[in-house]
Design an enzyme around this catalytic site. Structure first.
Site, short mmCIF file in Angstrom:
data_model
loop_
_atom_site.label_atom_id
_atom_site.label_comp_id
_atom_site.label_asym_id
_atom_site.label_seq_id
_atom_site.Cartn_x
_atom_site.Cartn_y
_atom_site.Cartn_z
N MET A 155 -11.64 -69.03 -5.85
CA MET A 155 -12.15 -69.31 -6.83
C MET A 155 -13.30 -70.07 -6.61
O MET A 155 -13.77 -71.15 -6.69
CB MET A 155 -11.11 -70.66 -7.31
CG MET A 155 -11.68 -71.30 -8.83
SD MET A 155 -11.65 -70.01 -10.31
CE MET A 155 -10.13 -70.52 -10.86
N ILE A 158 -18.09 -66.42 -8.25
CA ILE A 158 -17.71 -65.17 -9.22
C ILE A 158 -16.29 -65.25 -9.78
O ILE A 158 -15.86 -65.16 -10.84
CB ILE A 158 -17.96 -64.07 -8.18
CG1 ILE A 158 -19.29 -63.83 -7.79
CG2 ILE A 158 -17.36 -62.88 -9.15
CD1 ILE A 158 -19.56 -62.79 -6.95
N THR A 236 -13.51 -56.32 -6.93
CA THR A 236 -14.90 -56.25 -6.94
C THR A 236 -15.36 -56.94 -5.59
O THR A 236 -16.63 -57.09 -5.57
CB THR A 236 -15.40 -56.64 -8.20
OG1 THR A 236 -14.89 -57.97 -8.46
CG2 THR A 236 -15.22 -55.98 -9.31
N ARG A 238 -14.62 -56.91 -1.61
CA ARG A 238 -15.04 -55.86 -0.49
C ARG A 238 -13.71 -55.05 -0.39
O ARG A 238 -12.63 -55.47 -0.16
CB ARG A 238 -15.44 -56.68 0.72
CG ARG A 238 -16.85 -57.07 0.77
CD ARG A 238 -17.76 -55.91 0.81
NE ARG A 238 -19.04 -56.57 1.02
CZ ARG A 238 -19.81 -56.65 -0.24
NH1 ARG A 238 -19.52 -56.66 -1.58
NH2 ARG A 238 -21.13 -57.34 -0.08
N GLU A 267 -15.96 -47.29 2.41
CA GLU A 267 -16.87 -46.78 1.60
C GLU A 267 -18.10 -45.92 2.16
O GLU A 267 -18.54 -46.41 3.52
CB GLU A 267 -17.66 -47.88 0.99
CG GLU A 267 -17.96 -48.21 -0.45
CD GLU A 267 -18.23 -49.59 -0.86
OE1 GLU A 267 -17.18 -50.46 -1.00
OE2 GLU A 267 -19.36 -49.67 -1.34
N HIS A 285 -19.03 -48.87 -6.50
CA HIS A 285 -19.65 -50.34 -6.14
C HIS A 285 -20.90 -50.88 -6.91
O HIS A 285 -22.11 -50.79 -6.35
CB HIS A 285 -20.08 -50.31 -4.52
CG HIS A 285 -20.20 -51.68 -3.99
ND1 HIS A 285 -19.91 -51.80 -2.66
CD2 HIS A 285 -20.66 -52.72 -4.42
CE1 HIS A 285 -20.10 -53.38 -2.40
NE2 HIS A 285 -20.39 -53.75 -3.50
N ALA A 287 -20.82 -53.49 -9.25
CA ALA A 287 -20.55 -54.85 -10.31
C ALA A 287 -21.61 -55.73 -10.30
O ALA A 287 -21.77 -56.32 -11.49
CB ALA A 287 -19.45 -55.60 -9.53
C1 GLV Z 1 -22.51 -56.78 -3.68
O1 GLV Z 1 -21.36 -56.22 -3.42
C2 GLV Z 1 -23.06 -58.04 -3.21
O2 GLV Z 1 -22.51 -58.47 -2.13
O3 GLV Z 1 -23.92 -58.54 -3.45
#
Ligand code: GLV
Length: 327
Positions: A155, A158, A236, A238, A267, A285, A287
């Site tokens: 929490m 994001i 979203t 890792r 990845e 990837h 987001a």
């Molecule tokens: C994206 O994955 C970031 O860490 O900014």
């Protein structure tokens, strides 16, 4: 004094390069959509005073020891691509781009959640394949989102922004973390639960922890065994936070209903078999990939470089020990 030289590993939005150009000389390693090889990074770093890199470049102890940069500015919030311990030992500040991508990333996590719940990616493939021959009462039935339980793992900024969206959709929020977040509890009525309770009770589990030795494979066969056959996993954060082989098996065996993935364990490779499954939404990837947010991430990385140039502590420092050691 000669001009400060910056090596930018790969193309970043114009706003970042324009800002950089106001005060520095810079080179961009590549304008192609692929990560730089180690030799290209080393070559670009020759004579450089600063490195502006992306999450696709592995910045190792060896690379850091062999160059003379005064800052590594990562244009990402996550920085598991950088050997921060080595940078700290070498006295090199490392910075990231927190805050500016929170809402954009949360929007995307929620889009994956909706896609997984309502089978949107699958429905798109269905129509394109010419299979839509008429409305069907039993066609592509998904799961409701409203009234369901959203489990947030981590929490932080994001996680809380995703939880806020969940609350707006009439969801109950539970979360797990290393410590409680009283503000999120007060704002969203979020309930702090154990990891086990979260995986048992949530209809949607959304991951928002950084990748560390402790979070590697945080979700594996044991967690999928706890989840309900109607529940969904959204990642979203890792890729290596999830054991992708175990996820593949859970999706195949319908131990869980679906998943929405933006990140992958190796990845850009995707575990063999995942692409054949209909109950997983796969994104490359993306987001934080809005025009506005990527521009802001780029300028923020540049602002961190400017701070070091001016002898200031960069605003988004992730290894404060570098400055503590300087006194
Ligand atoms: C994206 O994955 C970031 O860490 O900014």
């Amino acid at each position: 004094m000669s001009q400060f030289k910056v090596f930018v590993t790969r193309e970043i939005p114009r706003a970042g390069l324009d800002l950089l150009g106001t005060r520095c000389e810079f080179t961009v390693g590549s304008y192609e959509e692929k990560p730089l090889a180690e030799a290209e990074i080393r070559n670009g770093l020759k004579g450089a005073d600063a490195l502006l890199c992306l999450l696709t470049e592995r910045i190792t102890r060896e690379i850091l020891s062999d160059c003379h940069v005064k800052i590594v500015a990562n244009a990402a919030v996550g920085y598991d691509n950088i050997d921060v311990k080595a940078a700290t030992e070498l006295g090199i500040p490392v910075t990231n781009t927190p805050g500016v991508l929170t809402e954009t990333t949360a929007d995307f996590a929620f889009s994956l959640l909706m896609s997984s719940a309502r089978r949107i990616a699958e429905a798109d493939r269905f129509v394109r394949a010419g299979k839509f021959t008429g409305w069907g009462m039993m066609m592509l039935l998904g799961n409701d989102v409203y009234g369901k339980t959203l489990g947030i793992v981590g929490m932080g900024r994001i996680g809380r922004a995703v939880a806020k969206r969940g609350k707006g959709f009439g969801m109950k929020i539970v979360y797990t973390d290393q410590a409680r977040n009283p503000e999120a509890e007060a704002e969203l009525g979020a309930e702090f639960v154990s990891k086990e309770t979260l995986f048992r009770s949530a209809d949607f589990v959304s991951l928002h922890v950084p990748l560390t030795p402790e979070t590697r494979h945080f979700v594996g066969a044991a967690e999928f065994a706890l989840m309900k056959p109607t529940s969904h996993l959204i990642n979203t954060a890792r890729g290596p936070v999830v054991d992708e082989q175990a996820l593949l098996q859970a999706l195949k065996d319908r131990k869980i209903a679906g998943a929405g993935l933006d990140v992958y364990e190796r990845e850009p490779q995707v575990t063999a078999g995942l692409m054949e499954l209909d109950n997983v939404t796969l994104a490359p990837h993306l987001a934080s990939a809005s025009v506005e947010t990527r521009s802001r991430m780029a300028t923020m990385a540049v602002e961190n470089i400017f701070a070091v140039m001016d002898g200031r502590r960069p605003p988004n420092l992730v290894n404060p020990d570098v400055y503590a050691a300087r006194g």
